[in-house]
Structures are given as C-alpha cells and as structure tokens.
Design an enzyme around this catalytic site. Structure first.
Site, PDB file in Angstrom:
ATOM      1  N   ALA A 555      35.901  53.646  20.811  1.00  0.00           N
ATOM      2  CA  ALA A 555      36.608  52.393  21.076  1.00  0.00           C
ATOM      3  C   ALA A 555      36.293  51.841  22.458  1.00  0.00           C
ATOM      4  O   ALA A 555      35.953  50.664  22.610  1.00  0.00           O
ATOM      5  CB  ALA A 555      38.110  52.606  20.902  1.00  0.00           C
ATOM      6  N   ASP A 556      36.415  52.677  23.506  1.00  0.00           N
ATOM      7  CA  ASP A 556      36.223  52.115  24.845  1.00  0.00           C
ATOM      8  C   ASP A 556      34.758  51.814  25.134  1.00  0.00           C
ATOM      9  O   ASP A 556      34.444  50.873  25.862  1.00  0.00           O
ATOM     10  CB  ASP A 556      36.825  53.003  25.933  1.00  0.00           C
ATOM     11  CG  ASP A 556      36.290  54.416  25.933  1.00  0.00           C
ATOM     12  OD1 ASP A 556      35.552  54.784  25.000  1.00  0.00           O
ATOM     13  OD2 ASP A 556      36.614  55.175  26.857  1.00  0.00           O
ATOM     14  N   CYS A 557      33.835  52.591  24.555  1.00  0.00           N
ATOM     15  CA  CYS A 557      32.406  52.270  24.718  1.00  0.00           C
ATOM     16  C   CYS A 557      32.094  50.929  24.065  1.00  0.00           C
ATOM     17  O   CYS A 557      31.351  50.109  24.626  1.00  0.00           O
ATOM     18  CB  CYS A 557      31.545  53.364  24.097  1.00  0.00           C
ATOM     19  SG  CYS A 557      31.715  54.964  24.904  1.00  0.00           S
TER      20      CYS A 557
END
Length: 832
Positions: A555-557
């Site tokens: 998700a954060d990538c």
C-alpha cells in the site's frame, strides 16, 4: 463442544471489534445464565447439572484466553540491550581486493560480482566450447560487459568505503537552506544507477544470512569463494564484544543470532580455533548453548541435524488442508508470516534433515553444553532463553502445542502426504510468480530448501540459485543478506518528491527522467493468475518495494510511487504515465482499506487480533495478521488526495472522499495520549508523527476542514517540540520501537530531525524559531561534499528488529531543507 464454541465466538467478536475484556465477560455471563435456565427447565436434575458444569468449564476456557492476552502484552524489553561492538582494531579485514568488485543492475536487479571469478568462468566456458565445438552458455547472463578494464563507478566505491573525493569534490559552503538542499542533491545524484533507481544497503538483521548458508551447505548449491570470504568478513566484523551476535546489528547478543551465525561461520570454512570462533563458543557455552534458541532457530538447526525434530514444536502442514472459513486458516495470516510458515510446514512435516557429516558432528560438541546422545528433547520445545524472548508464548498456544504434539504422534500418513503436496503446490506457485525471488529472504531460502528435499537437483531448484545473489549486498563491512532484494522503488519514490518539493527538478532534469523511467518499469501491470486460490490480493496497478519481478503489491509503496509520478506530472515533466495507470494505482489503494478505516501493508486484515495468541516466534511482535498502520494509511491517503488534484472529475471521487474520511477518523483514534504516533517501520515516533500530521492536514484540505488548528495536530506539534534537543535537532533511539515509548538517542540524528521538521512545517506551526533551529542543525551536519554522516540505524520491523535505510540520511534532509526554503519560510502552505 457447542458451548465452548459459543464462548469462543463471543471472545473473537469482542477482540475483533475492540470491545475488550468487558464485552467478553458480559457476553460469557449472559450465555451461562441462559444455559442455567434452559438446563433446569428442559432436563432432569442430573443432566441439567452436568450440562451446566460443561458450560462452567467453558468459562474456564475463557479465563485461560484472557490470561493469555495478558501474558501476550508483556514485552520483556529489559533483556534487549544495545550492541557492544568490538574494538575497531580487532575487525576482520578484507581477504581480497575490493577494487575488483562490480555491481550489476538491470531493471533494478542488483548483483555483486568479483571480476577474477568472472574471468575464470569465462575462460573455462571458452575452453570447453572450443573442445566441444559449441557454445556452452555457462557464462552468467548479462555480465558480458563487465571486465577488469571497466573502472569502478562512484557508487561502487562509495558503498565499499573508498575515497571518492576525486569524483565528488567539495562543494561551496551552503549559506541558505536551499543551497544545502542543492548540495545534498548534487551528492545524492552521483549515487543514482544507470537504470534510474538508488541502490543502498538494506541489511541489519543478522538471522537472515545463516538461512542461505545452511541451505547451500545442505543442497550443495555453490556459494562463490569470493562470496564466502566476504560473508566471513561481515559476520566477524558484526560479532559483539562479548563474543555473541545480536538478532540485528544494533542489538545485544542473543542465542538466536549467536547460534545461527556461529554455525554459519563454521560452514563457511572458519576453523574452530579462530579467535572469533573461540569467543563465540565461550558466549554460547556460558548461556546454555543452543538449547534455548527461539523456534525459528530450532527449525533451522533441525534441518542441519544440530537439533532433533522431537525438540521442535509442531508446524503442521495439515493446516493448509482446512477450509478457509476456519478462523485460524494459514491463508488468514499476514503474508510474511504465511510465506515463512508455509515452507516451515513442509520441512517439519517431512522431518527434512541433511546427511550427517564430520563437520556436523563437530558442531554438536561446539554448540551444546552436554553430550548429544544425552539430550532430552521434548522439554526443549518451549525453551527460549530470556535474552531472546520478546513475545512470550500465550497459555493458549501452550495448550494448542500440546494438542498438536499429540496429533503428531498419531498422524495419518496419507493425510500427511496430501498436506505436504498442498504446501509444495503453494511453494512452487510463489516461486514462479516472483521469478524465484519470493517475498523475502527467509522464505526464499526455505522454499529453495523445501524444493530440494522434494525434488532434488531439479530445474525448479536450479532456478533458485541465481536469485540468491539478488539478496546479497556488498558493503564496506562485508557481504550481508538484505531484508528484501533491495529497496529500489521505495528510495526512488522519496527522492523524486524531495527534489520536486525543493524546486530543484529543473536543475536535475536527467536525474528525474531516469527516476521516472524506473517508476514506469516497476509498476505491476497485471494480477497474479488464480490469485484467490493462493490467497493473494489484487496487484494490477500497484508498486512493490523493490522491483517488478518481485511483484508483491504494498500500500505505501503504491502511495509514494503514485505521488512521485504525480509530482513529476505537476512539474511539467514530459515523462508521465497514462491516466489509466494512475487510476489503476488508486483502484489498488481503495481495495487496501481495512474495515477499521486504516491501511495495511500487502493485504486486508483477514482475521482478528486474537491470532496473536498463536504467535509462536518468541522474537517478533504482531506478525499474525496484516494490521493497519499510520504510515501505510497516510501514504495511501495522501496519494489519493494528489490524484483528485490532478483528476478532479474522476468517477472514483465518490469512493475516495468517504475513504479519506474513515482514514482520518482512524488516524485520530490511534494517536498516543502524549501526542505522537507510533511508527512501525522506522524509528519511531518522529517518523510516525510525520505521517500522522501530513495525513490530517492534506486530507482535511479536500474534505473542507483545516486541520492545522485541530486539537490532534496541535497536540502532535507540542509532542514534537517537547523532544527537540538543545542543538536544535531531534534524536530518537531504536529502543523506542521496542519499548513503545519515546527513548532519547544519545545525540541528535539528521533522519529524526528531518522527519520532525517535515511534520512541523506540514502543520504550519507558528513556532518558527524551533523550525529554524532544526534547519540550522541539518545544515551544520552536512559534509563538504553534500553528504550527511551515517548515524544510528533508522528502519525497524515487527517491533524488535532494526534494518538499514542508508539513503534516509540523504533524502529526508534535502526534503526538509527544500520545504523550508520554498514554502514554509515564504509563508506558503507547506504540504505540496
């Protein structure tokens, strides 16, 4: 049985909804009261009494569960001491010419090679071809252009610790924050590889490389002599003063780190009378040997024949045959845990052990404090040395293990074979879909070992060996195994945002073009086939942590890469993605949101927090399900805000705005009473609070609320200001992650300072003097060539293990200085 199941459901519901003990007790009491009335209404006195007694026993089960939860919350951080390194004079020196190493990077794939070995391999292949009259194809693919005439690149020299003053000369002293940001980027640009990404050391954990060494020893897969020498150098250099090794490079000595790395050095060829081995053996012997090594260590040693399987708690492959609706199905585990316990289940279920060798017999005498033949194995299953234990076994897990051991004694051979086949099916699938990289280094080598025990020297097994090099990183302290096959996409995404927010993209056009090219080729373009059957989340449109070949969506990538691409689009860059690809990334981000409003790492949270009752690792916290995290949530939410700024008429707007609103409420809910947010993936409260503040401020803009004057943001600002040091900087210690409260580092750190400043400027704090002092600190720490000095380790995972992000010391100071120069000091709202 029905009543016990009913109480279990009450407990599961209370835990998964956050009701806690009160809801559990009330629900159980109500269930027992109804049962008492029904028992004596419809049954005779005898059967009614028996019926109620069974229900009361159910209450006892609930008591055990509650007690287990209380035990699970105890963190034995008193035993986790900082590393005491050996004196510099005792460090193991390089046994070969480091000038002859080269780093090959192809679409982000990083591999280190020693030129004399390549030349020898090429000569052998040529002679063989001439003899046979044909080309053998034995020369490594993609290495043809590497030769001794090719000089080392500046990044190779930098990683290996050489003087790079000729390639990167001193720069004019910075007199303004923007000058300092520019100098920082002039240096960092030199470290960008040809394919556009930034490579860096992603080592730190010391329990990773032993798995590779053990696997190669057992299977006969060859580690090159140069790799062995550099591995030895690294492990000797990382030995603590007391003779042991920590679980990670900044940790005090543990049995987990010491047992595995002692054995590794011996398998790599270091003699037992070498001073490092003598010192290591003394540490082990004085701490009970490997008897109390944690469960992962037990399993690894069992594959070598240094522990017997009777001393290892069951990891049953039969669990993979359960229907998915069962609450403890392995498919519900956090993917890192699932993909590690998958090959563990195969190795345990098949009792896979290598052939006994003279060296193994010697090692039995070296790592044990008693004769091998006299060891009583069953009591050692739950043995874990106090210096290792971070998460104690719950009472529930102890009971479950007892039941599983009973099953193991009478397991059905046909069912065992079927379950082993099922685990192998999942192992092969993961191998193929990730091109034999796998999700991480532990399951990579365990998958490799499982395939060897199942198939021998098959082509599938042979495909594993080249990918092992993707994890091996050479640094000035030796060769280590990284926590991933690199952090290429992650570092590149942050670098782009830092440059553009500083307004320096016009000065670094070629650098930004190359970075965009890497972002472009790394986005995942399709879902895994049959993903539901193998418990995979959607991935089309996502970005992974490292390379497209790796493929696991995060998700954060995805959020940070999408933001970087949109930053480039906003800057007027000619190099942009199609609108469909931006939308595909948003589709993934929306799919990731958990029911609590936050965002997890790779997949949705598939089970309740009760699963932590079954955490068998002893050394890692919160590994059983994919929880929501402030960092993941903030990165995902900010990316969608930027998407709406670029595509205000997107049909997904109707979904994005409610998702942001739920995300904001969750972020406010998890804020600590002191004002900060706990960071789970870097050190620690300065990192988490940066993400927390930026999410509230940025999302508030599109939701019509100014969070800069909101109670939660002001409280977070006060928290950060209370931690500022006299020199203007911030310095947080890794122990913050372990202890779950702010622990001051002995000195200010540029990484923590940059995160605190980015957070304060995002909040548009009125405490401008505090921000200016922090900026002055960053400028004072910058080296003459634009670099910043390497400091304490900055990364963390699962609360108890540090990991390096060496680029953080370059990227985030540039970002903070640039934000200050172009926005905050100019009175412009600070969130881009």
């Amino acid at each position: 049985v029905t009543k016990a199941g009913g109480v279990w459901m009450v407990m599961a519901g209370a835990l998964s909804t956050g009701g806690g003990g009160l809801a559990l007790v009330c629900g159980t009491a109500a269930l027992l009261l109804v049962d008492l009335v029904l028992s004596y209404t419809y049954l005779s006195l005898f059967w009614g009494t028996l019926h109620f007694v069974l229900s009361f026993i159910s209450l006892g089960i609930v008591y055990v569960i509650i007690k287990s939860l209380q035990e699970k919350s105890v963190v034995l951080f008193a035993n986790h001491k900082a590393r005491q390194p050996k004196d510099e004079a005792t460090e193991f020196e390089a046994g070969q010419d480091l000038h002859k190493w080269r780093l090959l990077s192809e679409s982000g794939r990083q591999r280190w090679f020693y030129l004399p070995e390549l030349q020898q391999a090429s000569s052998t292949a040529t002679n063989t071809a001439q003899t046979q009259g044909a080309t053998t194809g034995t020369e490594p693919t993609g290495l043809e252009h590497l030769s001794s005439s090719k000089q080392q690149e500046v990044w190779e020299r930098y990683f290996l610790g050489f003087d790079i003053s000729k390639e990167v000369p001193e720069l004019p002293s910075a007199t303004t924050p923007l000058d300092a940001a520019r100098n920082g980027m002039k240096f960092f640009e030199k470290l960008q590889l040809q394919d556009g990404h930034w490579a860096n050391d992603y080592g730190g954990p010391l329990f990773l490389m032993p798995g590779a060494v053990f696997t190669c020893y057992i299977t006969g897969a060859e580690l090159r002599p140069s790799q062995k020498r550099e591995m030895i150098r690294y492990l000797v250099n990382r030995q603590n003063k007391d003779g042991g090794w920590g679980m990670h490079v900044e940790g005090g000595s543990t049995i987990f780190g010491s047992g595995l790395n002692y054995v590794s050095l011996r398998l790599l060829g270091l003699a037992k009378d070498h001073p490092a081995m003598v010192l290591g053996r003394q540490f082990l012997q004085s701490n009970g040997g490997v008897a109390g090594i944690p469960s992962w260590g037990k399993l690894w040693l069992a594959t070598l024949g240094l522990y017997k399987w009777e001393g290892v708690n069951p990891v049953l492959p039969e669990l993979w045959l359960l229907p998915y609706w069962v609450p403890i199905h392995p498919g519900r585990l956090w993917c890192h845990a699932r993909m590690v316990y998958l090959p563990m289940a195969y190795l345990y279920g098949s009792k896979a052990t290598c052939k006994e060798t003279p060296l193994i017999r010697e090692l039995r005498d070296e790592v044990w404090t008693q004769k091998w033949e006299t060891i009583n194995w069953p009591p050692l299953r739950d043995a874990c040395n106090d210096i290792d234990r971070y998460v104690p076994h719950s009472t529930m897990l102890t009971i479950i293990n007892a039941v599983l051991r009973l099953y193991e004694r009478f397991q059905i051979p046909s069912l065992r074979k079927r379950s082993l086949d099922e685990t192998l099916k999942h192992i092969r699938y993961d191998d193929v879909q990730t091109k034999w990289i796998n999700i991480g280094p532990v399951n990579k080598v365990m998958n490799m070992l499982s395939i060897w025990f199942a198939e021998g020297d098959s082509q599938h097994f042979k495909n594993h060996r080249p990918r092992l090099d993707d994890y091996l990183w050479l640094h000035k302290d030796g060769m280590k195994m990284q926590g991933y096959n690199g952090c290429q996409l992650w570092d590149t995404s942050f670098a782009v945002q830092a440059v553009i927010e500083a307004g320096l993209d016009g000065e670094f056009k070629e650098c930004m073009k190359k970075a965009h090219d890497y972002l472009d080729i790394t986005q995942v373009i399709e879902d895994y086939p049959k993903r539901d059957e193998y418990y995979h989340h959607i991935s089309a449109g996502a970005w992974p942590f490292s390379t497209r070949d790796h493929g696991w969506p995060i998700a954060d990538c995805t959020g940070e890469a999408l933001r970087a691409c949109l930053y480039l689009r906003a800057s007027g860059s000619k190099h942009t993605l199609s609108a469909e690809r931006y939308a595909a990334a948003v589709n993934v981000l929306l799919s990731f949101q958990n029911t609590d409003g936050g965002w997890p790492t790779y997949e949705l949270k598939r089970a309740g927090s009760y699963m932590e009752l079954f955490n068998p690792s002893e050394v890692f916290g919160d590994i059983m399900v994919d929880y929501s995290y402030v960092e993941l949530s903030s990165a995902s939410m900010k990316a969608m805000v930027h998407f709406l700024q670029h595509f205000p008429d997107s049909p997904r707007k109707a979904e994005i705005l409610p998702a942001l609103d739920r995300g904001i409420e969750w972020i406010k809910k998890i804020q600590k009473k002191e004002g900060g947010w706990y960071g789970s993936w870097a050190v620690c409260f300065t990192y988490g609070t940066w993400f927390g503040i930026e999410a509230l401020v940025m999302c508030g803009k599109v939701l019509g609320k100014d969070y800069r004057n909101d109670y939660h943001v002001l409280k977070a600002v006060d928290f950060l200001l209370s931690k500022q040091n006299k020199d203007g900087g911030w310095g947080e210690d890794f122990q913050s992650c372990v202890r779950k409260y702010y622990v001051q580092n002995e000195k200010s750190q540029v990484g923590n300072t940059a995160w605190a400043l980015l957070a304060l400027m995002a909040a548009d704090t009125k405490h401008k003097d505090a921000v200016k002092r922090g900026i002055d600190f960053l400028m004072s720490q910058q080296l003459a060539n634009g670099d910043w000095p390497q400091e304490s380790i900055k990364g963390v995972f699962n609360g108890n293990c540090s990991i390096a992000y060496d680029s953080y010391k370059n990227v985030f100071p540039v970002w903070a200085l640039g934000r200050y120069a172009t926005r905050y000091s100019q009175g412009v709202p600070s969130v881009f």
